[in-house]
Each structure stands twice: as C-alpha cells, then as structure tokens.
Design a protein around this motif. Structure first.
Motif, PDB file in Angstrom:
ATOM      1  N   GLN A   3      57.738  17.792  29.390  1.00 24.94           N
ATOM      2  CA  GLN A   3      59.045  17.140  29.505  1.00 24.94           C
ATOM      3  C   GLN A   3      58.994  15.988  30.501  1.00 24.94           C
ATOM      4  OE1 GLN A   3      61.264  20.689  30.501  1.00 24.94           O
ATOM      5  NE2 GLN A   3      62.169  20.817  28.460  1.00 24.94           N
ATOM      6  N   LYS A   4      58.312  16.195  31.625  1.00 21.72           N
ATOM      7  CA  LYS A   4      58.198  15.120  32.625  1.00 21.72           C
ATOM      8  C   LYS A   4      57.499  13.899  32.035  1.00 21.72           C
ATOM      9  CE  LYS A   4      57.777  18.265  36.578  1.00 21.72           C
ATOM     10  NZ  LYS A   4      56.819  18.804  37.562  1.00 21.72           N
ATOM     11  N   GLN A   5      56.440  14.132  31.260  1.00 23.73           N
ATOM     12  CA  GLN A   5      55.714  12.986  30.717  1.00 23.73           C
ATOM     13  C   GLN A   5      56.539  12.261  29.659  1.00 23.73           C
ATOM     14  OE1 GLN A   5      53.833  10.863  31.729  1.00 23.73           O
ATOM     15  NE2 GLN A   5      51.740  11.607  31.474  1.00 23.73           N
ATOM     16  N   PRO A  22      61.050  12.758  42.782  1.00 25.24           N
ATOM     17  CA  PRO A  22      61.537  14.145  42.749  1.00 25.24           C
ATOM     18  C   PRO A  22      62.967  14.308  43.235  1.00 25.24           C
ATOM     19  CG  PRO A  22      59.993  13.825  44.567  1.00 25.24           C
ATOM     20  CD  PRO A  22      59.951  12.576  43.742  1.00 25.24           C
ATOM     21  N   LEU A  31      61.651  20.583  35.230  1.00 28.63           N
ATOM     22  CA  LEU A  31      61.121  20.298  33.900  1.00 28.63           C
ATOM     23  C   LEU A  31      59.658  20.736  33.791  1.00 28.63           C
ATOM     24  CD1 LEU A  31      63.712  18.605  33.761  1.00 28.63           C
ATOM     25  CD2 LEU A  31      62.388  16.765  32.715  1.00 28.63           C
ATOM     26  N   LEU A  56      57.345  10.577  38.684  1.00 37.18           N
ATOM     27  CA  LEU A  56      58.812  10.572  38.750  1.00 37.18           C
ATOM     28  C   LEU A  56      59.237  10.796  40.201  1.00 37.18           C
ATOM     29  CD1 LEU A  56      59.622  12.808  35.644  1.00 37.18           C
ATOM     30  CD2 LEU A  56      59.613  10.303  35.752  1.00 37.18           C
ATOM     31  N   ILE A 101      66.922  13.044  36.322  1.00 32.47           N
ATOM     32  CA  ILE A 101      66.201  12.390  35.219  1.00 32.47           C
ATOM     33  C   ILE A 101      66.896  11.083  34.844  1.00 32.47           C
ATOM     34  CG2 ILE A 101      65.505  12.648  32.820  1.00 32.47           C
ATOM     35  CD1 ILE A 101      64.045  14.422  35.038  1.00 32.47           C
ATOM     36  N   ALA A 157      58.749  10.129  31.591  1.00 30.52           N
ATOM     37  CA  ALA A 157      58.012   8.977  32.122  1.00 30.52           C
ATOM     38  C   ALA A 157      57.865   7.889  31.060  1.00 30.52           C
ATOM     39  CB  ALA A 157      56.638   9.428  32.621  1.00 30.52           C
ATOM     40  N   TYR A 172      66.554  17.763  37.769  1.00 28.46           N
ATOM     41  CA  TYR A 172      65.576  17.075  38.604  1.00 28.46           C
ATOM     42  C   TYR A 172      64.175  17.322  38.036  1.00 28.46           C
ATOM     43  CZ  TYR A 172      69.252  16.162  41.979  1.00 28.46           C
ATOM     44  OH  TYR A 172      70.397  15.694  42.577  1.00 28.46           O
ATOM     45  N   PRO A 173      63.221  16.434  38.325  1.00 25.65           N
ATOM     46  CA  PRO A 173      61.871  16.603  37.764  1.00 25.65           C
ATOM     47  C   PRO A 173      61.272  17.981  38.000  1.00 25.65           C
ATOM     48  CG  PRO A 173      62.067  14.422  38.713  1.00 25.65           C
ATOM     49  CD  PRO A 173      63.344  15.146  39.055  1.00 25.65           C
ATOM     50  N   ASN A 175      66.155   8.483  37.461  1.00 22.46           N
ATOM     51  CA  ASN A 175      64.779   7.993  37.345  1.00 22.46           C
ATOM     52  C   ASN A 175      64.678   6.895  36.294  1.00 22.46           C
ATOM     53  OD1 ASN A 175      62.183   9.207  38.706  1.00 22.46           O
ATOM     54  ND2 ASN A 175      63.666  10.896  38.643  1.00 22.46           N
ATOM     55  N   PHE A 191      52.753  11.470  35.865  1.00 16.58           N
ATOM     56  CA  PHE A 191      54.202  11.293  35.711  1.00 16.58           C
ATOM     57  C   PHE A 191      54.804  10.301  36.709  1.00 16.58           C
ATOM     58  CE2 PHE A 191      53.515  16.098  35.513  1.00 16.58           C
ATOM     59  CZ  PHE A 191      52.922  16.053  34.269  1.00 16.58           C
TER      60      PHE A 191
END
Length: 244
Positions: free
Chosen positions: A145-147, A94, A141, A92, A98, A150, A137-138, A101, A90
């Motif tokens: 969801q994070k990917q 932190p 998630l 991201l 989102i 990304a 925030y990451p 980012n 990911f």
C-alpha cells in the motif's frame, strides 16, 4: 525525451575511486517503457539516479526534453517536476496522512490550490483502491500500500516520465503484484517509464526495450522477445540462466 551522452560516474572512497558508469550513450523516447536489468553492482540504480541528477555525473551530458540538465544555469528543479521518481523504500513522510503526502508538493510549489490538490489526491487514491485510507498514516499501511501511494504521489505532479528504482524489492512477495498492477496500468496509458527491476516477467510483458547492464556499461539492449529468447551477450545468457 531523455538522452545521455558518454555518461561516467565515479565515487570517491578511502580506497580510491570506484568507476561505476563507464561511458553510457542512451536515448529514451516519449512513450517508451525501458526496463533495466542486470546483476547487483552493475550500475543500474546509479544510472537511473543520474537521469534526474540525484547523482551528479562525473563526465558526460544528460538531456531532458531538449535541455541539458547538468549544465551551469539550468533550472534543474523545474525539470525534475516533470520527472516522477519512485524509490525502493517508499520515502513517505511518517507524520503526514496519506492525503497530505500526496498534496504536499503540488501545494508547496503553488502548482495547485489545496482544494484542487485534495480532489486530485482522492481521484488517485480511488484509482489504486485506497480512497478509504486517505486520512491514515504511512505506519498504518502495508508495504504494498505504501508503494502504491508513493507512485500516485509522484503522479500528482503530472510528470512526463516516471523513474522507478527497484520499486518492489523491499516488498513481501504477496505485495509485489499489487504494485506491478499499478505500473502496468500506467504503461498501458502511455506513460514514458524507465524501470530498474528484478521482475523479469514484468520486463517481458511491459517493456518496449530491455537494457542489460554489466560492469557499468549497457552490454545488450533489445525488445523483450529478442532479449529473453535470443540473448547474444555471454554475460546476459549467464544472467538469464540464473534468474529465469
């Protein structure tokens, strides 16, 4: 769009040099979906990372849209802006939301105003069903969801090609499908994609061409139907017998 000529990559270790890529020649054309498979340690991720010079080739040439990237004087950063990259983990930030980012790169590089970048971020988040998490925030998630975030973060730069380095391998099985769905949608829209993955069903369904890497070389390449149903290389036949 991307051409590599006689690509070699060695890593220096205390025990001597490890020759990871051994003279790869390959051309990826606009609109292709090239999926790279093979056993661990075969050089798949190293090859992908050489395409945008995250790894510097030891020998050979890397060309992108008519320009040799690994040539003195080349503006690599300018070319990289056209190459979206999605990593296994990911990456991201932190401490940023989102939305932040997604907008950081376009605004920092002065490609978009903050207002325009925010509009685009929300449109991208709506597309992947995460508009309601824009200010989260990451850490709040799930992995899937994070990917997905990304992926749309890379799309915010409006790239000409997307590179995926095993984007689902760090996910729990139930989260893999939601990431692959976003990737399939991108493929259907005509995005040029180079994907290193262990997801054979994705390769069969989405790829225009599948490459099999073994021992730092491309041992076989073919359209998916021929690749999976009529493999010629003994190493590929053995590999498929274990993963299918």
């Amino acid at each position: 769009m991307i051409t590599v000529k006689n690509l070699h990559k060695s890593f220096h270790t205390l025990n001597g040099d490890i020759h990871v890529l051994k003279g790869i020649d390959q051309t990826i054309r606009r609109g292709e979906k090239v999926v790279i498979v093979g056993p661990s340690g075969s050089g798949k991720s190293t090859f992908l990372r050489c395409l945008n010079l995250l790894e510097q080739p030891t020998e050979g040439e890397v060309w992108f849209e008519g320009k040799q990237m690994n040539k003195p004087g080349c503006d690599v950063d300018a070319l990289r802006r056209k190459m979206g990259m999605v990593f296994q983990h990911f990456n991201l930030f932190p401490h940023l939301t989102i939305r932040q980012n997604i907008t950081l790169a376009p605004v920092s590089l002065r490609l978009k105003t903050q207002g325009r970048a925010d509009e685009q971020a929300m449109a991208l988040l709506r597309r992947i069903g995460l508009a309601d998490r824009a200010d989260a925030y990451p850490g709040q998630l799930s992995g899937g969801q994070k990917q997905r975030v990304a992926i749309v973060r890379a799309l915010a730069m409006e790239p000409d090609v997307m590179l995926f380095d095993e984007p689902t391998s760090a996910l729990d099985p139930e989260m893999v499908g939601e990431v692959l769905a976003v990737m399939k949608e991108l493929a259907e829209e005509g995005m040029t994609m180079v994907v290193v993955t262990h997801e054979m069903a994705f390769a069969r369904e989405v790829a225009t061409r599948v490459l099999f890497m073994a021992d730092g070389r491309i041992a076989e390449e073919a359209p998916p139907e021929e690749f999976f149903d009529h493999p010629k290389n003994p190493r590929l036949r053995d590999f498929l017998s274990k993963v299918l």
